[in-house]
Structure formats: C-alpha cells, structure tokens
Enzyme design. Structure first.
Site, PDB file in Angstrom:
ATOM      1  CD  GLU A   1      -9.829   6.266 -12.701  1.00 56.53           C
ATOM      2  OE1 GLU A   1     -10.055   5.169 -13.260  1.00 56.53           O
ATOM      3  OE2 GLU A   1     -10.034   6.457 -11.495  1.00 56.53           O
TER       4      GLU A   1
ATOM      5  CE1 TYR B   1      -2.319   8.295  -3.424  1.00 58.91           C
ATOM      6  CE2 TYR B   1      -2.156  10.396  -4.572  1.00 58.91           C
ATOM      7  CZ  TYR B   1      -1.933   9.036  -4.533  1.00 58.91           C
ATOM      8  OH  TYR B   1      -1.326   8.410  -5.592  1.00 58.91           O
TER       9      TYR B   1
ATOM     10  CB  THR C   1       4.494   0.155  -2.556  1.00 56.26           C
ATOM     11  OG1 THR C   1       3.316  -0.548  -2.936  1.00 56.26           O
ATOM     12  CG2 THR C   1       4.875  -0.212  -1.129  1.00 56.26           C
TER      13      THR C   1
ATOM     14  CB  SER D   1     -16.611   0.741  -9.168  1.00 55.58           C
ATOM     15  OG  SER D   1     -16.546   2.136  -8.914  1.00 55.58           O
TER      16      SER D   1
ATOM     17  CD  GLU E   1      -3.009  -0.485  -0.080  1.00 62.02           C
ATOM     18  OE1 GLU E   1      -3.146  -0.034  -1.243  1.00 62.02           O
ATOM     19  OE2 GLU E   1      -3.421  -1.606   0.257  1.00 62.02           O
TER      20      GLU E   1
ATOM     21  N   GLY F   1     -16.977   3.493  -5.173  1.00 68.68           N
ATOM     22  CA  GLY F   1     -16.287   4.383  -4.240  1.00 68.68           C
ATOM     23  C   GLY F   1     -15.839   3.716  -2.950  1.00 68.68           C
TER      24      GLY F   1
ATOM     25  CG  ASP G   1      -6.897   1.074  -9.116  1.00 66.49           C
ATOM     26  OD1 ASP G   1      -6.186   0.472  -8.295  1.00 66.49           O
ATOM     27  OD2 ASP G   1      -7.568   2.090  -8.844  1.00 66.49           O
TER      28      ASP G   1
END
Ligand code: ADP
Ligand code: MG
Length: 401
Positions: free
Chosen positions: A169, A233, A44, A136, A42, A131, A181
């Site tokens: 995206e 983040y 990373t 998704s 995570e 979410g 993702d």
C-alpha cells in the site's frame, strides 16, 4: 441492515461464482480477509502509541487458482474491466495503477522479499464498504496475500504479513498508512480485540466477546464526504511532531498521562516556539494523544476484567477529545454519536482518521435496531443523506475458507 454472518456467507459464494463464470473452472480455493474497526486509540499510531482494533464480519473474499503462464488476471465486482499483468509489472512499484495496484503491490512486495510469486487467476468479491474507513484496502491486500502464499507454497510466517501488505500500500500504491490496518486484518482473532503497540509492533489478543455478553458494536457509516482529509491529517501529524520536539521526547507516546499537566504548562512557556506559532493548538493536539493512549490502556484493563459495558464512557470520552482537542469530527459524525447515546448506547465514538467515515456505538445487541432507527431519524431531521448500519461482533483475521 446486514447481520454478522449473512453477508460473509454470500460473499464467498459470489467470489466462487465470479471465478467460475470468468475462467470456466472452479477455483483452487477461497481466501477471506475482514475489514476492521478501531475500538479506541485514534491518531495514536504515528505517535508510537497504542491502538485496539478488531476484525469485522464484513469481508473480502478472493477465489483463486494458479495460472501456468506466470501472469496474473484479476476480476472484482467493483469493476467491469479485469486487470491483467505479467512479471514486468511487479519488477518495480507503480506499474499497475487503480485498484489493480493493490493486487500487483502484494505480488511486488512478495517478490521484493525474495519469494517466487506464482502466476494466478483471481476473482474478488467484498462486503467491506469502500472508502468508509473500515479498511477495504487492507482486506483486499490480506486476502490476495493469503491466496498467493498458499498457491505458491511460500514460507511467510503470519506475523510478517502486515509489514508486507503495508509495503504494497505504501510503496506500490503510494498511500501512506501505518501498520494498524494490515495488522488488524491479518492478526485479529474472533471474540478478541488486538492490542497493538505501534512502537514495538507487539500484539496481544484481548478478550472482547460481545456476543457472549449480549452486546454488539453498531457501526454507523456516516456517508459524510471526506473533506480535505489528506491535508488535515498532515497538519495533525505535524502538530504532534512539533509537540514532541518542544517537549524533548522522541514521540508523544513518551508523555505519560501523569505528566500531562506539567507537559502542557511547559508548552505554554516554551521559548523555542517561534513567534506566531499557535502553541494553544499544539497543546490541544498533545492533550488528545496523551489522554487517548491512556484510554486505550484503560479499555484493555476493563476488557481483561470482563467489564465490557464499562468501556462505553471511555469511547464517549475519546469522541469528545477528537471533537474538541484534535478537531477531526464533522457534524454528521457528531450527530450520529449524540443520537446513539440518546438512544441508550453505552458509549459511542468516531473511528478512523476523521472528517467522515464511521461511528462505533456499544449497544445491547437487542437494542441495535432501535439505536439505528434513532440515528436515521436524527440524520433525516438535519437533511443529511441516510447513514449505513452494520451491527458487528469481533471476527477472525485473514484465513483460507
Ligand atoms: P478504505 O480502506 O477505508 O476502504 P481506501 O481508500 O484505503 O479506503 O481503499 C479503497 C480502495 O481500495 C478502493 O478505491 C479500491 O482501489 C481498493 N479496493 C478495496 N476493496 C476492493 C475490491 N473489493 N475490489 C477492488 N478494489 C478494491
Ligand atoms: Mg484503506
């Protein structure tokens, strides 16, 4: 609770029925793409490190057929209003906003890569929670991409799909995400996790056949509201970049765990740090990333050796590192991890960027219900809204049904 195969069968039926109801004919085909969970690794990804996601049996299905006038019409169960757009909408990013942007973004990215994108009618159904950090968005992109590629007979090798969907995206929708993702939902295989090197984008399929071992991963949707996730983040990312700069490496990936103590000592004495900068915080962020990369490598070794249960302590250690060093968990998430462990999970950790989202617990398949019951009870005791549960085993990446 939803089982590993049940909802996947239904969702295809729902997409096909929605198509027929809307367009008055049967679709030319159905394309599915899964949600994903990151087993370990995570924060990373943007440190050029390692991640180990696997595809979920929860998936998004697109029923589609060509549309002769070269335009696109899209329905989704999530919206009462269909989206319609023409060639002008995919001439440049951002012309379609909202959820339709993910679809238009894929068409734009294909066109931008030099492909002749066919007009299409699409109907979308999905079992991937929106979410919750199970991606998704990438599932939607990947399912639409697979449909448009097949309908148009486009020559797009599978390994180019992730970058293309990521562009949709990042550049069209405007959401900054790494490559994990889209790589996971396109390239994962059933019964395997995807070992992805975020620096080189090299992938390896690592056997992770939970069902054969009598195991399951219980995905717990914490339903915790995402609190300030964007700003947090950005600040974690900045601290990692600062740490790498102070240590004189291109990225924290370049600090092997064997050099960690020396690196942390150097940070204390770091003369470059301006007065007032919290070097302690940077040290904790660095420690998380360096140890987390090693935990991914250790997990891969255990899986290669067929020692699936022994991965549990690494998951739990990853959680402690996210809680104490990276400081990205919230009380609901910590509660779910503690309750799952107390109820006999081999290991448990938050998965995803943090400040909400989901927890993964590695459990004996027959214990999944008992662990879910224990987590529900712990939530009720603290007055949290009830969590959601999905017992899962690794599923295939995007494909035509
Ligand atoms: P996550 O990927 O973690 O689920 P995101 O915020 O990245 O969360 O993506 C969620 C967004 O993706 C939704 O708000 C919606 O715009 C779009 N989306 C995902 N799945 C669908 C769907 N089945 N139908 C319509 N839009 C969807
Ligand atoms: Mg997403």
């Amino acid at each position: 609770m939803t089982g590993p195969t049940g909802p996947a069968d239904d969702v295809a039926g729902r997409a096909a029925a929605a198509f027929t109801q809307r367009y008055g004919e049967r679709p030319a085909g159905l394309w599915a793409a899964p949600g994903r969970a990151n087993l370990i690794g995570e924060h990373t990804d943007y440190n050029d490190g390692f991640v180990l996601p696997f595809a979920l049996p929860l998936r998004t299905v697109v029923a589609a057929a060509p549309q002769a006038d070269g335009r696109w019409t899209v329905t989704s169960e999530l919206s009462d209003t269909p989206i319609e757009f023409g060639a002008d909408a995919i001439a440049e990013p951002g012309r379609v906003t909202g959820w339709g942007g993910y679809v238009a973004g894929v068409a734009w990215a294909l066109r931008d890569a030099g492909h002749q994108v066919p007009g299409a009618r699409l109907a979308i159904a999905s079992d991937v929670p929106i979410g919750s950090g199970l991606s998704s968005s990438a599932a939607l992109e990947a399912a639409v991409l697979a449909a448009l590629v097949d309908l148009g007979g486009l020559d797009l090798p599978t390994q180019r799909g992730p970058r293309l969907a990521q562009r949709a995206e990042n550049a069209y929708v405007g959401a900054p995400t790494g490559i994990m993702d889209q790589s996971a939902v396109i390239r994962c295989r059933a019964g395997h996790a995807l070992f992805l090197d975020c620096r080189t984008e090299a992938v390896e399929h690592i056997p992770f056949d939970l069902a054969a071992a009598g195991l399951a991963v219980l995905v717990v949707d914490s339903r915790a509201p995402h609190r300030h996730a964007d700003g947090e983040y950005a600040s974690r990312r900045a601290a990692c970049e600062r740490g790498a700069a102070l240590l004189g490496v291109p990225a924290l990936r370049d600090v092997p765990v064997t050099d960690l103590d020396a690196a942390l000592a150097r940070l204390i004495g770091s003369i470059e740090a301006p007065p007032g900068e919290d070097v302690e915080v940077v040290r904790r962020r660095v420690r998380h990333v360096v140890t987390e990369n090693q935990r991914v490598l250790d997990t891969v070794e255990l899986l290669r050796a067929g020692r699936l249960r022994d991965v549990g302590p690494l998951l739990t250690a990853s959680h402690a590192s996210m809680r104490d060093d990276f400081e990205i968990t919230v009380p609901e998430i910590d509660t779910a991890v503690e309750a799952a462990l107390a109820a006999g999970a081999y290991g448990a950790r938050m998965t995803g960027g943090g400040f909400g989202g989901c927890v993964l617990a590695l459990v004996d398949a027959e214990r999944a219900d008992a662990v879910a019951t224990a987590v529900t009870a712990a939530y009720a005791e603290r007055g949290y809204p009830a969590p959601g549960f999905h017992p899962v085993t690794p599923a295939p990446g995007a494909h035509r049904l």
